[in-house]
Design an enzyme around this catalytic site. Structure first.
Site, PDB file in Angstrom:
ATOM      1  N   ARG A  40     -28.056  -9.709  35.613  1.00 48.26           N
ATOM      2  CA  ARG A  40     -28.542 -10.446  34.436  1.00 48.26           C
ATOM      3  C   ARG A  40     -30.036 -10.749  34.436  1.00 48.26           C
ATOM      4  O   ARG A  40     -30.508 -11.412  33.511  1.00 48.26           O
ATOM      5  CB  ARG A  40     -27.764 -11.768  34.229  1.00 48.26           C
ATOM      6  N   ASP A  41     -30.767 -10.302  35.423  1.00 53.58           N
ATOM      7  CA  ASP A  41     -32.209 -10.533  35.384  1.00 53.58           C
ATOM      8  C   ASP A  41     -32.958  -9.379  36.053  1.00 53.58           C
ATOM      9  O   ASP A  41     -33.883  -9.601  36.835  1.00 53.58           O
ATOM     10  CB  ASP A  41     -32.541 -11.872  36.064  1.00 53.58           C
ATOM     11  N   LEU A  42     -32.560  -8.168  35.708  1.00 52.55           N
ATOM     12  CA  LEU A  42     -33.236  -7.011  36.291  1.00 52.55           C
ATOM     13  C   LEU A  42     -34.568  -6.810  35.591  1.00 52.55           C
ATOM     14  O   LEU A  42     -34.629  -6.699  34.364  1.00 52.55           O
ATOM     15  CB  LEU A  42     -32.359  -5.756  36.159  1.00 52.55           C
TER      16      LEU A  42
END
Ligand SMILES: *[C@@H]1O[C@H](CO)[C@@H](O)[C@H](O)[C@H]1NC(C)=O
Length: 419
Positions: free
Chosen positions: A93-95
């Protein structure tokens, strides 16, 4: 960088991060977790030291772009770790390039994903709804509050776009402007260096930046894409999408099964590559058959503690316990082909037309409107005679091309126009 997450990080979030980091283990592109402890005020996480700096800094130090060859080498590492997380039921969810560190300053050093602070467990058939991530990398379906692991693949699409051309695919001065671009704008491939980059590179990026998550490549599929595969020796990982599609196939009617079998006959060598890899991972017996029990066995070889939290194992148990005969490769291909993804291809029309020809030869049969309605899961309130009349051929009562395509998609509330 704009952060969507405005709420304070709670102790629960940090505990979840620790749980995720400590339960995922054994992948070389994952920052190694050593220990965590809490005192009255803080949670401390002890991790491997990476001295090579952020991927972002390397991009900037190269004047904002990578050669295709260098971008591929970065992509293989990113896809390899992300496919691993997804199989375990973890969505990052935070690449973004800030969250990848090189292990050392060496040019060939290993890339490691860090910061699972926004990550979560997700069951294969579950949709998450909280909006988290970073605006430039956020997938459209996250903004619509219904997403799964495919959202990470979008972020990877943004990363590879930046690696190749040095600018962002979706850009605006305000956060709401970026969101509008993510939802509505198509990324541009017109400006330099795009015209001089390979067609495979552009195809790769497009298949990740597809706004319809059902048409987007999975990490395992991306590793099979010709752009990556022809350059590197890549180990293809097991894909949970295969399990989802097989489950839907097995519970389909025999009419839909033969439609899918006809579609599978039209697959090209490139498309078959991925399916053959998946089939091989499921451990066929010497005569080339797999049983549903193989699904569980194959997954257990890759299982980490994280699978218990994400309940991937529960999901696979329900598929594995279905009663169904063994499948050879031909039937496996029919069961694991994604109609949505095929529909996303430029060549979809040809695939669908030739599949319909195969289906006409052995599969098509006269069908009553009521039977078709129940095949497609239409509710009794739908005026089926109005809606379905074009889906059945008037001269012989068999499925028309339109009906065939609807049948391929199977049961879906969306397959009918609102009455
Ligand atoms: C593989 O499975 C098929 C289907 O059950 C069976 O007919 C065949 O004998 C098996 N082959 C081997 C070598 O076990």
């Amino acid at each position: 960088m704009i952060n969507l997450m405005t709420t304070a990080i709670s102790i629960e979030d940090v505990r979840r991060e620790v749980r995720i980091l400590s339960s995922l283990s054994g992948h070389k592109n994952l920052v190694q977790f050593h220990d965590a402890y809490e005192d009255e005020d803080n949670v401390y996480i002890i991790m491997e030291l990476c001295t090579g700096g952020e991927l972002l800094d390397r991009i900037l130090s190269r004047g904002g772009k990578y050669s295709e060859e260098d971008a591929k080498a970065v992509m293989v590492q990113i896809l390899s770790i992300v496919s691993f997380c997804h199989l375990q039921g973890v969505v990052h969810r935070d690449l973004k390039p800030e969250n990848f560190l090189f292990s050392s300053k060496d040019d060939n050093s290993t890339l490691k994903v860090i910061d699972f602070g926004l990550s979560d467990f997700v069951k294969p058939d579950e949709r998450l709804n909280d909006i988290v991530g970073s605006a430039y990398y956020v997938a459209p379906e996250v903004l619509h509050r219904s997403y799964g692991t495919e959202a990470d693949m979008w972020s990877i699409g943004v990363i590879v776009y930046i690696l190749l051309c040095g600018s962002r695919p979706f850009w605006a001065r305000t956060e709401s402007g970026i969101f509008r671009a993510v939802l509505k704008a198509e990324p541009s491939f017109d400006e330099p260096p795009w015209p001089s980059l390979s067609a495979e590179a552009k195809d790769f990026v497009r298949r990740l930046l597809n706004k319809d998550y059902r048409k987007r490549m999975t990490a395992s599929q991306a590793l099979c894409h010709p752009w990556i595969r022809e350059a590197q020796e890549v180990r293809i990982p097991l894909d949970i999408l295969t399990y989802k599609l097989m489950r839907a196939y097995i519970s389909s009617s025999s009419l839909r099964k033969s439609a899918l079998r006809a579609l599978a006959k039209t697959l090209t060598v490139n498309q078959l590559f991925y399916l053959r890899e998946q089939f091989g991972l499921l451990g066929p017996n010497k005569s080339g058959f797999i049983s549903l029990l193989n699904l569980k066995a194959a997954l257990m070889k890759q299982a980490t503690e994280a699978m218990k939290d994400s309940r991937v194992l529960d999901f696979v148990n329900t598929v594995s316990s279905l009663q169904y005969r063994k499948l050879d490769f031909e039937e496996f291909a029919a069961s694991a082909v994604s109609v949505y993804q095929m529909e996303g291809l430029d060549t979809w029309e040809q695939h669908a037309r030739s599949a319909y020809e195969y289906f006409e030869k052995d599969g098509n049969r006269p069908i009553m409107i009521e039977e078709l309605a129940s095949e497609l899961g239409l509710s009794p309130s739908v005026p089926v005679h109005v809606v379905l009349q074009d889906w059945i051929r008037h001269n012989d009562g068999k499925l028309s091309f339109l009906g065939f395509v609807k049948l391929l998609h199977g049961i879906s509330a969306r397959s009918i126009p609102k009455a």
